[in-house]
Design an enzyme around this catalytic site. Structure first.
Site, PDB file in Angstrom:
ATOM      1  N   GLU A 131       0.899  -1.196  -0.467  1.00 51.23           N
ATOM      2  CA  GLU A 131      -0.232  -0.305   0.284  1.00 51.23           C
ATOM      3  C   GLU A 131       1.101   1.337   0.179  1.00 51.23           C
ATOM      4  OE1 GLU A 131      -3.303   2.493   3.460  1.00 51.23           O
ATOM      5  OE2 GLU A 131      -2.243   0.367   3.717  1.00 51.23           O
ATOM      6  N   PHE A 132       0.276   2.070  -0.501  1.00 52.83           N
ATOM      7  CA  PHE A 132       0.733   3.640  -1.219  1.00 52.83           C
ATOM      8  C   PHE A 132       0.198   4.302   0.071  1.00 52.83           C
ATOM      9  CE2 PHE A 132       1.188   8.458  -2.310  1.00 52.83           C
ATOM     10  CZ  PHE A 132       2.614   7.824  -2.429  1.00 52.83           C
ATOM     11  N   ILE A 133       1.021   4.676   1.060  1.00 50.01           N
ATOM     12  CA  ILE A 133       0.501   5.715   2.296  1.00 50.01           C
ATOM     13  C   ILE A 133       1.372   7.083   2.128  1.00 50.01           C
ATOM     14  CG2 ILE A 133       0.231   6.177   4.671  1.00 50.01           C
ATOM     15  CD1 ILE A 133       0.352   3.560   5.010  1.00 50.01           C
ATOM     16  N   ASP A 235      12.361  -2.898  15.254  1.00 48.34           N
ATOM     17  CA  ASP A 235      13.225  -1.580  14.553  1.00 48.34           C
ATOM     18  C   ASP A 235      12.589  -0.323  14.829  1.00 48.34           C
ATOM     19  OD1 ASP A 235      16.084  -0.942  13.899  1.00 48.34           O
ATOM     20  OD2 ASP A 235      15.755  -1.508  11.695  1.00 48.34           O
TER      21      ASP A 235
END
Length: 331
Positions: A131-133, A235
């Site tokens: 997904e692009f956010i 992380d």
């Protein structure tokens, strides 16, 4: 450099990284949850134009990346996709990342990019489509602390401490063999593994021997603490934290496993967590007895990893923590 997409940075440090020696090989458990893409001349384009429900790719924009992977944004008629590629490492690395992202996504707590596809590249290497956010400008420490605690509270495992696959912390293999006892898991698969790498890479027998003494004597640090296997990002430093355009916290590029929730703060020296973050966190996940005494123990894992990744500049910090604990524990 900050760009308008999550998943950009793919390493566990505030500084550029260097590759590990080739003799340090990845070891991944097989997992059947993710469907691997069939090989084609351009499997990324093929997936976007079929299962991705796009009919046209209008542009491909490079948006940088970390020292391990390349990152691109594929702009289509139905929206954008974020794609990471690696020309030298096969699909298991991205499969581990996707499984971690899915696990965090399923807690319905803090926002993470949803992974869609992992597969091999025809010329070697691998890719992940997710997904692009769009990133926003705000960084709400209270919201981050609360949402992170909600993830820890919701994400529990009945299998114990570990994860379904081994993955990576930066480019270092991270062993996630299921273990019923946290002290054993952290001693063997976190501190112990990093100490072995230091001895293999640098011939550093002194830090190995002192570190092993600490592992054998660290149990009193956990007295009266209730330790449950919580889903951890693994992380969490400033490069892996952002917010979306609505100001909601977003975390990315995980090294997920189920562990003691306090281990999530091991990179706090490179994350900028403030008082509002911890106050909001502890309202959801109460502070355990001995929290302050254990903080450096969880920092130690990441200092050792930085020593193994980036060299001797981190050795003194790791050794100082070990020596302090040996004095405290009279070991």
């Amino acid at each position: 450099m900050m760009v308008a997409h999550v998943g950009l940075l793919s390493f566990s440090s505030c500084i550029p990284c260097v590759p590990l020696p080739s003799r340090l090989k990845f070891s991944f458990t097989k997992h059947k949850t993710l469907t691997m893409a069939a090989m084609s001349d351009d499997p990324i384009r093929e997936w976007i134009l079929s299962e991705g429900n796009a009919t046209e790719i209008r542009g491909i924009r490079s948006i940088g990346g970390g020292c391990i992977n390349r990152a691109s944004c594929y702009v289509t008629d139905t929206g954008s996709f974020f794609v990471k590629t690696n020309r030298s490492i096969g699909p298991p690395m991205f499969e581990g990342e996707a499984l971690g992202l899915n696990a965090m996504y399923e807690t319905r707590s803090i926002r993470v990019p949803k992974p869609f596809k992992v597969g091999p590249l025809p010329i070697g290497g691998s890719y992940i489509i997710m997904e692009f956010i769009e990133f926003g400008a705000s960084r709400d420490q209270s919201a981050l602390g609360r949402k992170l605690a909600e993830m820890h509270k919701a994400g529990k495992s009945r299998k114990g401490f570990g994860f379904d696959v081994d993955n990576t912390i930066g480019s270092t293999p991270q062993i996630n063999t299921w273990t019923s006892d946290w002290i054993e898991f952290y001693g063997e698969h976190r501190l112990g593994y990093q100490l072995k790498l230091a001895r293999q890479q640098y011939g550093d027998s002194l830090i190995y021997e002192k570190g092993q003494r600490l592992i054998k004597n660290m149990a009193p640090l956990f007295k009266n603490a209730v330790i449950e296997p919580c889903l951890l990002h693994g992380d969490l430093w400033s490069g892996n934290i952002s917010s979306d355009k609505n100001g909601e916290p977003v975390i990315l590029d995980p090294a997920c496993y189920y562990g003691h929730n306090e281990a999530e703060f091991g990179m706090s020296w490179c994350a900028g967590f403030g008082g509002s973050f911890y106050n909001a966190y502890f309202e959801v996940m109460p502070k355990q007895p001995g929290f302050e005494e254990r903080r450096d123990l969880y920092t130690l894992y990441h200092y050792l990893n930085h020593y193994n990744l980036f060299g001797s500049g981190y050795r003194s910090s790791a050794m100082s923590i070990i020596d302090d604990y040996l004095r405290l524990l009279k070991a």
